[in-house]
Design an enzyme around this catalytic site. Structure first.
Site, mmCIF file in Angstrom:
data_model
loop_
_atom_site.group_PDB
_atom_site.id
_atom_site.type_symbol
_atom_site.label_atom_id
_atom_site.label_comp_id
_atom_site.label_asym_id
_atom_site.label_seq_id
_atom_site.Cartn_x
_atom_site.Cartn_y
_atom_site.Cartn_z
ATOM 1 N N GLU A 1 -4.112 1.370 -5.737
ATOM 2 C CA GLU A 1 -3.198 0.337 -6.208
ATOM 3 C C GLU A 1 -3.223 0.366 -7.727
ATOM 4 O O GLU A 1 -4.185 0.826 -8.338
ATOM 5 C CB GLU A 1 -3.610 -1.032 -5.664
ATOM 6 C CG GLU A 1 -2.568 -2.104 -5.826
ATOM 7 C CD GLU A 1 -1.217 -1.712 -5.248
ATOM 8 O OE1 GLU A 1 -0.346 -1.309 -6.062
ATOM 9 O OE2 GLU A 1 -1.037 -1.792 -4.023
ATOM 10 N N CYS B 1 0.874 -1.174 0.000
ATOM 11 C CA CYS B 1 0.000 0.000 0.000
ATOM 12 C C CYS B 1 0.904 1.215 0.000
ATOM 13 O O CYS B 1 1.618 1.470 0.966
ATOM 14 C CB CYS B 1 -0.905 -0.001 1.228
ATOM 15 S SG CYS B 1 -1.967 1.470 1.335
#
Length: 222
Positions: A104, A2
């Site tokens: 993402e 992340c």
């Protein structure tokens, strides 16, 4: 991993939802939070939840300089109890890292498509975090943190092979509980979040640059 997330919820909503003290007068919505920047965390201190900004990228107390934190923005749930950099923090220094969406990239090369992942309700949530205290050569104390990651759920699997651990609301207090030093029990809290409560949509490549921290970043592409 992340590497980017957002927190645009109202501060009053966050304080009500996560029950933390500290008014944080300098709070402002963030659409594109990047590593090494300050992030809003909640940790347990002296009998209450404390809201505090920490540097994103864990700097262990034994580090010679803070650059090591640039490589420690995430920590794999599966190896927390084994790695010297994280195992003490797992037992003694856990925090919530507040967010309401994260990003993402899927695909390869120049064709990589950024995706925004969030709750279907749009409500804020808490990443499982670890934190450390480090003192620089000038004597200043810096609190830093890392986001714990795990295997993907059904929403994340087509996008990437890891996802941040989003704690179930009923597990947040257990994660913060200072007397809980049982690594195995803590590990049981670090699961992929239920996919039926999440969604993902494409956004523009504006999010690729940390300099772009505006509402345009979260607009659905196309």
């Amino acid at each position: 991993m992340c590497g980017r997330f957002s927190l645009i919820s109202d501060l009053s909503e966050l304080q009500l939802r996560f029950d933390f003290e500290n008014p944080l007068a300098d709070y402002a919505p963030r659409f594109n939070i990047s590593p090494t920047q300050d992030v809003l965390t909640v940790r347990w201190e002296d009998g209450h939840n404390l809201g505090e900004y920490m540097r994103w990228g864990l700097i262990p107390s034994w580090a010679k300089d803070m650059s090591i934190g640039n490589r420690a923005i995430n920590a794999r749930a599966e190896t927390l109890a084994e790695r010297p950099m994280f195992r003490t923090a797992l037992r003694r220094r856990r925090c919530l890292i507040l967010a309401d969406g994260f990003y993402e990239w899927t695909g390869k090369g120049k064709a990589r498509q950024p995706m925004r992942i969030l709750m279907t309700t749009g409500e804020p949530f808490a990443f499982a975090g670890l934190w450390e205290s480090w003192t620089n050569p000038e004597g200043d104390t810096i609190h830093s943190c890392t986001i714990v990651t795990t295997t993907p759920n059904d929403v994340m699997r087509p996008i990437y092979d890891r996802m941040p651990v989003i704690l179930a609301p009923e597990h947040e207090s257990s994660w913060l509980e200072p007397t809980n030093e049982n690594s195995a029990a803590l590990g049981e809290l670090l699961n992929p979040y239920p996919p039926e409560t999440m969604e993902a949509y494409p956004v523009s490549t504006l999010v690729n640059s940390p300099a772009n921290d505006t509402p345009d970043v979260i607009i659905r592409a196309g």
